[in-house]
Design a protein around this motif. Structure first.
Motif, PDB file in Angstrom:
ATOM      1  N   UNK A 105       3.930  -0.276  14.891  1.00 10.68           N
ATOM      2  CA  UNK A 105       5.204  -0.332  15.551  1.00 10.68           C
ATOM      3  C   UNK A 105       5.003   0.091  17.043  1.00 10.68           C
ATOM      4  N   UNK A 106       5.525  -0.532  17.996  1.00 15.45           N
ATOM      5  CA  UNK A 106       5.147  -0.205  19.482  1.00 15.45           C
ATOM      6  C   UNK A 106       6.270   0.652  20.141  1.00 15.45           C
ATOM      7  N   UNK A 107       6.589   0.442  21.317  1.00 14.37           N
ATOM      8  CA  UNK A 107       7.254   1.534  21.846  1.00 14.37           C
ATOM      9  C   UNK A 107       8.412   0.593  22.717  1.00 14.37           C
ATOM     10  N   UNK A 108       9.083  -0.330  21.885  1.00  8.91           N
ATOM     11  CA  UNK A 108      10.135  -1.277  22.500  1.00  8.91           C
ATOM     12  C   UNK A 108      11.506  -0.990  21.801  1.00  8.91           C
ATOM     13  N   UNK A 109      11.813   0.398  21.142  1.00 11.49           N
ATOM     14  CA  UNK A 109      13.252   0.672  20.451  1.00 11.49           C
ATOM     15  C   UNK A 109      13.185  -0.095  19.173  1.00 11.49           C
ATOM     16  N   UNK A 145       0.876  -1.066   0.008  1.00  9.48           N
ATOM     17  CA  UNK A 145      -0.116  -0.065   0.015  1.00  9.48           C
ATOM     18  C   UNK A 145       0.886   1.251   0.101  1.00  9.48           C
ATOM     19  N   UNK A 146       2.144   1.054   0.159  1.00  9.46           N
ATOM     20  CA  UNK A 146       3.009   2.288   0.477  1.00  9.46           C
ATOM     21  C   UNK A 146       2.802   3.042   1.770  1.00  9.46           C
ATOM     22  N   UNK A 147       2.676   2.049   2.809  1.00  2.00           N
ATOM     23  CA  UNK A 147       2.685   2.519   4.278  1.00  2.00           C
ATOM     24  C   UNK A 147       3.887   2.436   4.911  1.00  2.00           C
ATOM     25  N   UNK A 148       4.091   3.432   5.839  1.00  3.89           N
ATOM     26  CA  UNK A 148       5.463   3.526   6.479  1.00  3.89           C
ATOM     27  C   UNK A 148       5.653   2.434   7.566  1.00  3.89           C
ATOM     28  N   UNK A 149       6.562   1.788   7.460  1.00  3.53           N
ATOM     29  CA  UNK A 149       6.994   1.016   8.940  1.00  3.53           C
ATOM     30  C   UNK A 149       8.426   1.331   9.620  1.00  3.53           C
ATOM     31  N   UNK A 150       8.358   0.879  10.871  1.00  8.45           N
ATOM     32  CA  UNK A 150       9.464   1.268  11.494  1.00  8.45           C
ATOM     33  C   UNK A 150       9.863   0.145  12.572  1.00  8.45           C
ATOM     34  N   UNK A 151      11.060   0.161  12.739  1.00 13.22           N
ATOM     35  CA  UNK A 151      11.745  -0.572  13.955  1.00 13.22           C
ATOM     36  C   UNK A 151      11.353  -2.139  13.626  1.00 13.22           C
ATOM     37  N   UNK A 152      11.426  -2.580  12.516  1.00 11.74           N
ATOM     38  CA  UNK A 152      11.225  -3.927  12.262  1.00 11.74           C
ATOM     39  C   UNK A 152      12.301  -5.043  12.820  1.00 11.74           C
ATOM     40  N   UNK A 153      13.115  -4.520  13.435  1.00  9.88           N
ATOM     41  CA  UNK A 153      14.243  -5.257  13.998  1.00  9.88           C
ATOM     42  C   UNK A 153      13.821  -5.313  15.430  1.00  9.88           C
ATOM     43  N   UNK A 154      12.895  -4.771  16.105  1.00 10.80           N
ATOM     44  CA  UNK A 154      12.455  -4.860  17.476  1.00 10.80           C
ATOM     45  C   UNK A 154      11.698  -5.957  17.762  1.00 10.80           C
ATOM     46  N   UNK A 155      12.062  -6.647  18.853  1.00  4.41           N
ATOM     47  CA  UNK A 155      11.113  -7.881  19.348  1.00  4.41           C
ATOM     48  C   UNK A 155      11.059  -8.010  20.796  1.00  4.41           C
ATOM     49  N   UNK A 156      10.262  -8.913  21.419  1.00  2.00           N
ATOM     50  CA  UNK A 156      10.162  -9.372  22.582  1.00  2.00           C
ATOM     51  C   UNK A 156      10.652 -10.774  22.712  1.00  2.00           C
ATOM     52  N   UNK A 157      11.970 -11.173  23.385  1.00  2.00           N
ATOM     53  CA  UNK A 157      12.241 -12.341  23.600  1.00  2.00           C
ATOM     54  C   UNK A 157      12.306 -12.612  24.966  1.00  2.00           C
TER      55      UNK A 157
END
Length: 455
Positions: free
Chosen positions: A426-430, A242-254
């Motif tokens: 995108x959440x708030x986990x850096x 769609x052409x949406x912005x993404x952010x911090x795709x490397x962020x995760x909860x381990x």
């Protein structure tokens, strides 16, 4: 499943609603309740036979400041203090406005769910979570995400909000910045189309898509996948199309405290209350106070990706408020003995090394790993659980306007009627794993779900 795609709208739809919500985890269920309260015509669809998602695999705890539950416990907390804690854990990598909106919204959402929808929340008051300067974790009696999902679903059903399961959205219909609806795939392979005025993506992250995990977070792609298999990344894939912005795709909860091979989450209270982790040689190997998300990589770096969490009966009594811990005990995952020598014999750990690891813990001050101590010393009887590292949930996703939860476009501005919340956003986990503050996943789910639902 075919790759989710985006096409132009059909001439007509099989069904039309005001608000279509894709995904019935905690995020989608909260969004449905909020949209219904705003007098919208809502349809909530779920790919599974019953609502579940990552929420059902969690402890179901939601951090929130300024609630009546904190007031009853004489805990002085504010959204600003919560926001500071979130940013401190994430090294300032989050969007400030998004953090503040979540911090401001969390307390009112907890009180709303408790007062309007009769969810029996209570505050965790007997131990602290890393990074939280106040005790602000709210959960239902069993401290399980399964109970949270069931309670939310019960309310949705009681209010006659349409919830249809066994329907996986596989295609979105779009015309420029307007989302016209979605195509759903039925269990028999057939399809149906739903038109809508508003479309909310609450369909979670991409931890179950191993190709996307390897692409965006290769350092964890060998971890046990402990999330929901429905986390296939549709939201991000649709966003790309769609052409949406993404952010911090490397962020995760381990999480570095999953009983192995039982596959049961062992509460981090076993560590925060004075326990430690040792490797197969019986040696400690890191500062456990950093948090359970970082623990996943620390544990996986040990021989065979295995460690042992060592604690005592006092801590086990605290941990027993969690249904998962009681399940671990019933399945024989928790070893117990009156002496460290006996515990070493039962676990196969070297007794001398284990004894040294425990005796080297100071009663106060910092240890050699930099961990600050102040909890009671471990004392008989001692307990141990064999654990490994796991990937629980991705934390990056579609970028949204914090005040509306509308998805932002790469060309500027937001889509007219496309919203994302929970794991889809995108959440708030850096940027990585170390920015995850306990409860961040459900924080994003209930706050952005509430905002998106209200419209």
């Amino acid at each position: 499943m075919a790759t989710p795609d985006v096409t132009a709208p059909p001439d007509s739809f099989d069904l039309e609603v005001q608000t279509l919500i894709i995904g019935a985890g905690a995020c989608g269920l909260v969004a449905a309740l909020a949209a219904h309260e705003a007098c919208q015509d809502v349809l909530l669809i779920e790919a599974d036979a019953v609502p579940s998602g990552s929420t059902a695999l969690s402890a179901g705890l939601i951090p929130a400041p300024g609630t009546r539950f904190q007031s009853d416990a004489d805990i002085d907390d504010t959204p600003d203090l919560f926001a500071q804690d979130i940013q401190a854990k994430a090294h300032g990598e989050n969007d400030d406005d998004l953090v503040q909106v979540m911090a401001d919204t969390a307390g009112p959402v907890i009180d709303w769910l408790a007062d309007t929808h009769a969810l029996p929340f209570s505050l965790v008051t007997d131990f602290d979570y890393p990074g939280h300067s106040r005790r602000r974790m709210h959960g239902l009696p069993s401290r399980s995400g399964r109970e949270l999902i069931d309670a939310l679903r019960t309310r949705v059903e009681a209010l006659d909000i349409p919830l249809i399961c066994d329907r996986r959205a596989t295609r979105l219909f779009a015309q420029g910045s307007w989302l016209a609806g979605a195509q759903l795939t039925l269990p028999d392979g057939g399809t149906e189309t739903v038109g809508c005025d508003r479309l909310i993506l609450a369909c979670n992250g991409f931890g179950g898509n191993r190709a996307m995990v390897s692409e965006h977070m290769a350092e964890i792609d060998n971890a046990v996948w402990f999330g929901h298999d429905g986390n296939r990344g549709e939201a991000v894939q649709w966003g790309d199309a769609l052409g949406a912005k993404t952010r911090h795709l490397g962020a995760y909860q381990g999480h570095g405290n999953v009983a192995h091979p039982h596959g049961i989450l062992i509460t981090w209270a076993t560590v925060t209350e004075g326990g430690v982790q040792v490797n197969a040689q019986g040696n400690r190997f890191w500062n456990e106070a950093q948090g359970y998300s970082e623990a996943a990589r620390a544990v996986l770096a040990q021989p065979d990706g295995i460690a042992w969490v060592i604690f005592d009966a006092r801590i086990a009594d605290i941990a027993r408020q969690f249904e998962d811990f009681k399940n671990a005990e019933s399945q024989g995952a928790v070893f117990r003995d009156e002496t460290l020598v006996g515990l070493a014999r039962k676990t196969g750990l070297p007794s001398d090394a284990l004894r040294n690891a425990i005796s080297d813990i100071p009663t106060d001050g910092r240890d050699a790993f930099g961990r600050q101590w102040g909890t009671p010393a471990l004392s008989p009887p001692f307990c141990a659980v064999r654990v490994t590292g796991a990937l629980f949930h991705t934390q990056g996703g579609l970028e949204v306007d914090p005040s509306t939860a509308k998805v932002r476009m790469t060309s500027g501005g937001t889509f007219d009627n496309l919203y994302a919340a929970g794991g889809a956003a995108c959440g708030v986990s850096g940027k990585g794993d170390s920015g995850y503050l306990s409860g961040n996943g459900l924080l994003a789910a209930v706050t952005l779900g509430f905002i998106a639902g209200r419209g």
